[in-house]
Scaffold this active site. Sequence first.
Site, mmCIF file in Angstrom:
data_model
loop_
_atom_site.group_PDB
_atom_site.id
_atom_site.type_symbol
_atom_site.label_atom_id
_atom_site.label_comp_id
_atom_site.label_asym_id
_atom_site.label_seq_id
_atom_site.Cartn_x
_atom_site.Cartn_y
_atom_site.Cartn_z
ATOM 1 C CB ALA A 278 -5.189 -1.294 -5.677
ATOM 2 C CG MET A 279 -10.239 -3.865 -1.863
ATOM 3 S SD MET A 279 -11.113 -4.724 -3.196
ATOM 4 C CE MET A 279 -12.793 -4.321 -2.765
ATOM 5 C CD GLU A 280 -13.191 -1.821 -5.318
ATOM 6 O OE1 GLU A 280 -14.200 -2.480 -5.630
ATOM 7 O OE2 GLU A 280 -12.023 -2.217 -5.546
ATOM 8 C CD GLU A 312 -8.244 -0.121 -7.003
ATOM 9 O OE1 GLU A 312 -9.310 -0.280 -6.371
ATOM 10 O OE2 GLU A 312 -7.834 -0.926 -7.855
ATOM 11 C CG HIS A 315 -13.379 0.686 -8.010
ATOM 12 N ND1 HIS A 315 -14.416 0.048 -8.652
ATOM 13 C CD2 HIS A 315 -12.254 -0.056 -8.280
ATOM 14 C CE1 HIS A 315 -13.948 -1.026 -9.273
ATOM 15 N NE2 HIS A 315 -12.648 -1.109 -9.076
#
Length: 897
Positions: A278-280, A312, A315
Amino acid sequence: MPNQNLQRSEAAERSALITTHSYDVSLDVRSAPDPAQAGYTSRSTIAFSAAEPGTSTFLDFIAGDVHSVVLNGVELPVPEVVDGARIRLDNLQAENKVTVTGTALYSSSGEGMHRFFDPADGQCYLYTQYEPADARRVFANFEQPDLKARFAFSVTAPAGWEVASNGADAARLPLAEDAAAARWDFAPTLPMSTYITSVLAGPYFKAEDRWSRTDDGGTRLDVPLALYCRASMAPSFDAAELFRLTKQGLEFFNQLFDYPYPWGKYDQAFVPEYNLGAMENPGLVTFTENYVFTSRAADSQYQGRANTLLHEMAHMWFGDLVTMQWWDDLWLKESFADYMGTLGVDRATGWETAWVNFANNRKAWAYVQDQLPTTHPIVADIPDLEAAKQNFDGITYAKGASVLKQLVAYVGFDAFIAGSRQYFREHEYGNTTLADLLGALADSSGRDLTTWARQWLQTSGISTLSAELETAETADGTATPYGTVTPDATVTPGGILERVTLLQDATDPATGRQEPRPHRLRIGLYNFDAAGMLVRTDSVEIDLTGGAEQITALSGKARPALLLVNDEDLSYAKVRLDPVSEATVRASLDRISDPMARALCWSALWNSARDGITPASQYVDAVLRFAAAESGIGVLLNVQGNATMALEQYVPATERDALRKSFAEGAARELYAAEPGSDQQLSWARTLATVSRTEGSQAALLRGLLDGSERVPGLAVDAELRWSLWHALAAQGLATEQELDAELARDTTASGRAGHATALAARPEAAVKAAAWDAAVRGTGLSNQLLSATIAGFNTASEELLDPFVEPYFDCLEEVWAERSIEIASRIVRGLFPGVRDLGPAGKPEDHPVLARTDGWLAEHPDAPRALRRIIIEQRSHLVRSLAAQALSVTTPSVAP
């Protein structure tokens, strides 16, 4: 483009010169549904100031073409100012505005603007992924984390699509000149770094909800929620459960951090062929669509998804609100998010095994990474972007989170959270270094953390802890025995503990130095109760500060059946069991009642096998004996995976075939014995398929499960399991290309296409391997997902089939690294390294021909890119470890008599 690799020194010079204010970015992706169109129009207008008027700087833009560059109203000559990935800007004013228009390229590598055509319905989907520095593949910018700005995106796309970005959807306007398209304008964001900006576009399925709360001061926070996935996956999309977890997480973190969620909306998109978990991206978090479970998933997979979701979300504060200045301090966001993700699952959801899975899974990742010669301190030395790309590893994530868990125990949870709150307030929308965080935590705890930081954050390597036990003498002067193993395989302890010495081996594999670290530890004493279960009967808590320390609190106590160092997993360290404790574990692992203690014992056995202390076959035997009784599905999946790795890499070739057959038979037996429909049954089915790639005794069962002639009550032979079974049959030469094509025709999904690619490449034929090699190394038509699938199939083969590719591998390394993107190059270099090898007639690991060839390449290429050399050095280390494990005599005694 030779100048893509931004140096840390260049970034520091640029941030000292300029301050970015705002971006206005417009992207026209109307062409995306046409596969023949390679790119799209990108226009970026940037407002920034310069500390020294008259000086020069540069923009970053990896484009197919640059059409125009206009600086402060003056159009610059493109051939003169564009150099590869950089655009030179001369004669800056105090305040500047630059507009760059060009053609950016769609990606199939997961970097920049990734384009995916759904094999199920032919629909086109787009999403962006940038970390650490791929926003420059989509729009011109100053690509470094400490040049934050406000971003306003505008996206022109087919009118029927869903389009999203970080900011709220401000307007959706039809185009007068194109009735089939529309333009989406998004509200400007709060200040953020380029690498966390994001765009999503395509015929995505969208679900919506809201979350709101009123704080103690009466201020109401109202957050719109949205979830996205591909339309063909909507029937499997459990949006209600995802919204429930999202709301639990937002409630938990808003209370914990006492800082209201700052980014307005909270969208989460599950996207195809994603390079990460995943990416925040604030306001638009992206996840791998592997978290949309189209086949049966175990409870540990759902828990793992929840952990990622909360990671995430953390983040949004650690990383997005407050961002590291440069990639040296990547841990400032990733270590915290990894810790907070597990904490959130533990405290905000219904799962009770979050820290058990952390100990058995996440820390195992860190332990592997921290024993490599390329290991590094948590606060790393990152001189450039290529090094940053390689640093998203087990040290930065799991070791960092483990160390933070220790820090919480050291300063106290309340002080830790108070320091975090201070950190957010002091540095909101800014950039920080290690000193900023330590200052906040020192203020809140009243402790000077300088020494702690030096010992844990600025050194590398993992400590190995063990205990030496001496028992008191009897009246006649003879020493009482440590313990005896009874005929029913239980251990009866004997004697009184006179002296217990705790030892710490803290050798840094990168330097060879001893770096003892302070450990807060609990020592658990376990004995058999009346029901024959191993239970904790006593424990002591100690601080280990050096290489050795006597535990006086244990003197005079009865010698336990199991003495467990680092009970409850308070510290980051490997543990060696003393001889009697190891005998107890190997005889009675299934009788340990506490899940965490049991997981730690599994970990001790695995580390002993990996380190060549005990024969790997003994670990496989332990899995066959005790795994069926393991109630924790996360732990069970982990130990089953370890066993199959041990079989293929650590068990000597002379023993392997017999042990493979025994393990395959055991997996089949447990498959039928497990509770119908249980996670345990599913795990044994997956394990059977995995071991059957190299062991053919259960081929008839696998074929029967596929054609329906064999049924296991409660087992759903769904798409994921079917492809795993086909992979096994194909690797044994028992599946034809026509059969695999027929399976693909019934499963036209993206995962089905990947499963088909793996099975095709797994067939044990020289021509098949040559074709797979050419597609992976010489071809450019494979997406990131299909490249990895093809490599996985290629590697499922005997050593004899893969030997012809050893020399071509080393011959192609420099070319692959120079010509492919770093993501694709890394997959090829890491995935095709000839690292699964038998010790063979070489006799000694150091004499193995592949090891010699690797050493020769490293010696001949001292100036090869640092990131490329790192991958080769790490793969070499894995090979040495496996050869050393194979070389260990199977008769080596591992327990005291």
